[in-house]
Write an enzyme that holds these catalytic residues in place. Structure first.
Site: not given
Ligand code: PNS
Length: 154
Positions: A16, A40, A89, A126
């Protein structure tokens, strides 16, 4: 150009941090958005995740750490960013990231720009860090030292 790098950062890894630092040299302003996801369960609460990132990135003056709840595109609008940036990645990330990028464009015309992870961090996640640490494994090469300290406090 002002961009947003969203994520759970539970905890932040060297992968990150690499993507954030590299973005800070390409873009004028970088907002790191730490998601609050009530669905989560996280190891660190949002303020702990935010504080770790603030400490790690304190020398990067064009990087700002914020938290958000709800839709990413709503936060992106609120922050007035021009695009979302994500690290990739490997091909295993691709399907999910591609789907989210298309959805975010569909929801609010936000472009997603992908940055290829450095090869040395391509396998770092993570969830693996948490698992390795829980079995007493060495995570020093995978996360910043402040994260190692915080893991010991949990
Ligand atoms: O580090 P991560 O867990 O891969 O991040 C995921 C993240 C935060 C980018 C995704 O869960 C997100 O955008 N969450 C906010 C809710 C949302 O907008 N959901 C629709 C995504 S298309």
């Amino acid at each position: 150009m002002k961009i947003l790098i969203p994520g759970s950062f539970d905890p932040p890894t060297n992968g990150h941090i690499d993507v954030i630092k590299r973005s800070s040299s390409v873009f004028d302003e970088v907002i790191v958005g730490v998601v609050v996801n009530p669905q989560k369960e996280s190891m660190f609460d949002v303020s702990q995740r935010e504080n770790m990132l603030i400490e790690i990135l304190k020398d990067y003056k064009n990087v700002e750490i914020k938290s958000f709840e709800g839709l990413l595109v709503d936060f992106a609008k609120q922050m007035n960013v021009s695009a979302i940036v994500k690290g990739l990645r490997a091909m295993t990330d691709f399907d999910y990231e591609f789907q989210m990028a298309q959805m975010n464009f569909n929801l609010a015309d936000f472009e997603t720009i992908f940055i290829a992870a450095s090869p040395e961090y391509g396998y770092v996640s993570s969830s693996m860090v948490k698992e390795i640490f829980s079995y007493g494994g060495d995570v020093n090469a995978l996360v910043p030292s402040i994260v190692v300290e915080r893991l010991k406090d949990v």
